[in-house]
Design a protein around this motif. Structure first.
Motif, short mmCIF file in Angstrom:
data_model
loop_
_atom_site.label_atom_id
_atom_site.label_comp_id
_atom_site.label_asym_id
_atom_site.label_seq_id
_atom_site.Cartn_x
_atom_site.Cartn_y
_atom_site.Cartn_z
N LEU A 23 -6.11 -24.99 -6.47
CA LEU A 23 -5.68 -23.98 -5.52
C LEU A 23 -6.87 -23.48 -4.69
CD1 LEU A 23 -3.38 -22.20 -4.45
CD2 LEU A 23 -4.02 -20.52 -6.19
N GLY A 24 -8.02 -23.29 -5.33
CA GLY A 24 -9.22 -22.87 -4.60
C GLY A 24 -9.63 -23.90 -3.56
N LEU A 25 -9.54 -25.19 -3.91
CA LEU A 25 -9.87 -26.25 -2.95
C LEU A 25 -8.89 -26.26 -1.77
CD1 LEU A 25 -10.85 -29.19 -5.33
CD2 LEU A 25 -12.35 -27.93 -3.79
N VAL A 26 -7.62 -26.05 -2.05
CA VAL A 26 -6.62 -26.02 -0.98
C VAL A 26 -6.87 -24.85 -0.05
CG1 VAL A 26 -4.15 -25.67 -0.51
CG2 VAL A 26 -4.87 -27.29 -2.27
N VAL A 27 -7.19 -23.69 -0.62
CA VAL A 27 -7.47 -22.51 0.20
C VAL A 27 -8.72 -22.74 1.05
CG1 VAL A 27 -8.16 -20.07 0.10
CG2 VAL A 27 -6.25 -20.90 -1.29
N ALA A 28 -9.75 -23.31 0.49
CA ALA A 28 -10.98 -23.59 1.24
C ALA A 28 -10.72 -24.60 2.34
CB ALA A 28 -12.06 -24.09 0.29
N ALA A 29 -9.92 -25.62 2.05
CA ALA A 29 -9.60 -26.62 3.07
C ALA A 29 -8.76 -26.03 4.19
CB ALA A 29 -8.88 -27.81 2.42
N ALA A 30 -7.89 -25.07 3.90
CA ALA A 30 -7.06 -24.44 4.92
C ALA A 30 -7.83 -23.42 5.73
CB ALA A 30 -5.84 -23.81 4.27
N ALA A 31 -8.86 -22.83 5.17
CA ALA A 31 -9.62 -21.79 5.86
C ALA A 31 -10.43 -22.36 7.03
CB ALA A 31 -10.54 -21.08 4.88
N ALA A 32 -10.90 -23.56 6.91
CA ALA A 32 -11.71 -24.14 7.99
C ALA A 32 -10.89 -24.30 9.27
CB ALA A 32 -12.31 -25.47 7.53
N PRO A 33 -9.69 -24.89 9.25
CA PRO A 33 -8.91 -24.98 10.49
C PRO A 33 -8.47 -23.62 11.02
CG PRO A 33 -8.09 -26.57 8.89
CD PRO A 33 -9.09 -25.70 8.20
N LEU A 34 -8.21 -22.68 10.13
CA LEU A 34 -7.82 -21.35 10.59
C LEU A 34 -8.95 -20.66 11.34
CD1 LEU A 34 -5.70 -20.00 7.59
CD2 LEU A 34 -4.90 -20.79 9.82
N SER A 35 -10.17 -20.82 10.88
CA SER A 35 -11.30 -20.21 11.60
C SER A 35 -11.53 -20.92 12.93
CB SER A 35 -12.55 -20.22 10.73
OG SER A 35 -13.01 -21.55 10.54
N ALA A 36 -11.32 -22.24 12.95
CA ALA A 36 -11.44 -22.97 14.21
C ALA A 36 -10.34 -22.53 15.17
CB ALA A 36 -11.36 -24.48 13.96
N LEU A 37 -9.15 -22.28 14.65
CA LEU A 37 -8.05 -21.80 15.47
C LEU A 37 -8.35 -20.42 16.04
CD1 LEU A 37 -5.13 -22.33 16.42
CD2 LEU A 37 -4.37 -21.19 14.35
N ARG A 38 -8.94 -19.56 15.24
CA ARG A 38 -9.32 -18.23 15.71
C ARG A 38 -10.38 -18.32 16.79
NH1 ARG A 38 -11.92 -15.46 11.32
NH2 ARG A 38 -13.82 -16.09 12.35
N ASP A 39 -11.38 -19.20 16.61
CA ASP A 39 -12.41 -19.38 17.63
C ASP A 39 -11.82 -19.93 18.92
OD1 ASP A 39 -14.27 -18.47 15.83
OD2 ASP A 39 -14.97 -20.48 15.24
N ALA A 40 -10.88 -20.85 18.81
CA ALA A 40 -10.22 -21.40 19.99
C ALA A 40 -9.41 -20.32 20.70
CB ALA A 40 -9.33 -22.57 19.60
N SER A 41 -8.77 -19.46 19.95
CA SER A 41 -8.00 -18.36 20.55
C SER A 41 -8.91 -17.43 21.34
CB SER A 41 -7.28 -17.59 19.45
OG SER A 41 -6.64 -16.46 19.98
N HIS A 42 -10.08 -17.11 20.81
CA HIS A 42 -11.04 -16.26 21.53
C HIS A 42 -11.54 -16.97 22.78
CE1 HIS A 42 -11.06 -13.04 18.66
NE2 HIS A 42 -11.41 -13.84 17.66
N ALA A 43 -11.78 -18.27 22.70
CA ALA A 43 -12.24 -19.03 23.87
C ALA A 43 -11.16 -19.05 24.95
CB ALA A 43 -12.62 -20.45 23.46
#
Length: 174
Positions: free
Chosen positions: A19-39
């Motif tokens: 579960l920790g690995l799944v959460v870590a793997a999902a967090a990377a695209p979410l942060s990229a999505l947030r950065d894209a939203s700001h851009a």
């Protein structure tokens, strides 16, 4: 070596680690999505500022001539061109020198016409190039409306504007 005493808890720990690995793997695209939203928001802001800048009215050149006679002829020509498109008669145009500002003489035009024609002429003087800065306008009724014959109201307009006298420098052509 670490030993887990109770073998029953081992599957729970494996699931927790997964579960920790799944959460870590999902967090990377979410942060990229947030950065894209700001851009995207920053790009939209730049676009809105660019559109607002493009929609501003460009500075229109004023009525300029090398001397007073040429300035009066240019003013009369401008009035003639605008009056030809409307129901307006030009009664006269004169140049009134301003001793306080010799490079910005007053131009006075005397016109007769309908309210729509005179309104259109004043709007064109103010918005179309070459721009004429109207300082004063006196409007009076020459003939009121006659409903029986179908004549519109005829108005008299005395408009005072400013022109610019800019002497030619040596080596420049008119």
């Amino acid at each position: 070596m670490i030993r887990i005493r109770d073998l029953a808890t081992r599957p729970f720990l494996v699931r927790f680690a997964a579960l920790g690995l799944v959460v870590a793997a999902a967090a990377a695209p979410l942060s990229a999505l947030r950065d894209a939203s700001h851009a995207i928001e920053a790009a939209r802001d730049r676009l809105h500022r660019a559109l607002a800048l493009a929609q501003r009215q460009r500075a229109r050149p004023p009525l300029v001539a090398a001397d007073g006679d040429t300035l009066l002829a240019a003013f009369r020509g401008r009035l003639d061109a605008l009056a030809a498109e409307r129901a307006i008669v030009i009664d006269g145009a004169v140049l009134e020198p301003d001793p306080a500002r010799p490079d910005l003489p007053r131009l006075r035009g005397l016109l007769r016409g309908t309210s729509a024609g005179l309104h259109g002429l004043l709007r064109a003087l103010d918005t179309e190039a070459p721009r004429v800065v109207v300082e004063d306008a006196d409007l009076s009724v020459v003939r009121p409306v006659d409903a029986e014959i179908g004549h519109p109201t005829i108005l008299h307009l005395a408009v005072t504007a400013r022109g610019v006298i800019a002497p030619l420098r040596a080596g420049t052509r008119p």
